[in-house]
Scaffold this motif. Structure first.
Motif, PDB file in Angstrom:
ATOM      1  N   PRO A 114       0.693  -1.115   0.068  1.00 26.09           N
ATOM      2  CA  PRO A 114      -0.031   0.131  -0.005  1.00 26.09           C
ATOM      3  C   PRO A 114       0.832   1.105  -0.114  1.00 26.09           C
ATOM      4  O   PRO A 114       1.937   1.334   0.588  1.00 26.09           O
ATOM      5  N   VAL A 115       0.414   2.297  -0.703  1.00 24.57           N
ATOM      6  CA  VAL A 115       1.114   3.647  -0.803  1.00 24.57           C
ATOM      7  C   VAL A 115       0.199   4.619  -0.608  1.00 24.57           C
ATOM      8  O   VAL A 115      -1.092   4.539  -0.466  1.00 24.57           O
ATOM      9  N   SER A 116       0.592   5.828  -0.343  1.00 33.19           N
ATOM     10  CA  SER A 116      -0.126   6.835  -0.038  1.00 33.19           C
ATOM     11  C   SER A 116      -1.094   7.275  -1.381  1.00 33.19           C
ATOM     12  O   SER A 116      -0.531   6.947  -2.417  1.00 33.19           O
ATOM     13  N   GLU A 117      -1.923   8.040  -1.339  1.00 29.66           N
ATOM     14  CA  GLU A 117      -2.755   8.520  -2.457  1.00 29.66           C
ATOM     15  C   GLU A 117      -1.916   9.430  -3.096  1.00 29.66           C
ATOM     16  O   GLU A 117      -1.684   9.450  -4.343  1.00 29.66           O
ATOM     17  N   ALA A 118      -1.183  10.405  -2.507  1.00 30.42           N
ATOM     18  CA  ALA A 118      -0.189  11.170  -3.343  1.00 30.42           C
ATOM     19  C   ALA A 118       0.865  10.526  -4.164  1.00 30.42           C
ATOM     20  O   ALA A 118       0.958  10.762  -5.214  1.00 30.42           O
ATOM     21  N   GLN A 119       1.384   9.568  -3.396  1.00 34.78           N
ATOM     22  CA  GLN A 119       2.468   8.722  -4.197  1.00 34.78           C
ATOM     23  C   GLN A 119       1.659   7.765  -5.370  1.00 34.78           C
ATOM     24  O   GLN A 119       2.301   8.067  -6.403  1.00 34.78           O
TER      25      GLN A 119
END
Length: 136
Positions: A114-119
């Motif tokens: 999982p990654v951040s929405e921005a990334q």
């Protein structure tokens, strides 16, 4: 302490745009993607043990998720190791999962994180959608 854990989870998974809270029972959304890799294989993506599509290199899948605990799995064949990641999907939220192929001497695996929405949004630039099989 609980506030720190919630803040860390929010930063890790990102947040959806401001607005009214979504209706209970509405789906969550998943964007699972791969950036360009040298000679990467195509992997099957399963959500809660149901095949949802194939993910080749430099492509993304955009899928609806049922709210609650969700298992996301990548699989390819006999010489690959299946990888899983689990999310606690909330109605109306969008989750981004980055997939990277790891090649070992005898095996391959599509690692999921999982990654951040921005990334996720930044790394999706220039990546094309993958074909999603139609329901029968």
């Amino acid at each position: 302490m609980k506030a720190l854990v919630l803040a860390a989870a929010w930063l890790l998974l990102g947040s959806r745009a401001e607005g009214p809270p979504p209706a209970q029972g509405s789906p969550a959304h998943l964007v699972i993607y791969r950036q360009r890799e040298f000679e990467g294989d195509t992997y099957t993506i399963r959500i809660n043990d149901k095949k949802m599509g194939a993910l080749p290199t430099n492509r993304y899948l955009q899928l609806d998720l049922p709210p609650g605990r969700v298992k996301i799995e990548s699989a390819q064949g006999y010489f690959s190791e299946n990888q899983t990641v689990q999310l606690d999907a909330q109605s109306g939220r969008t989750y981004y999962v980055k997939a990277v192929e790891e090649v070992d001497f005898l095996t391959r695996a599509l690692l999921l994180a999982p990654v951040s929405e921005a990334q996720g949004q930044r790394e999706l630039q220039g990546i094309k959608p993958a074909a999603v099989p139609r329901a029968h």
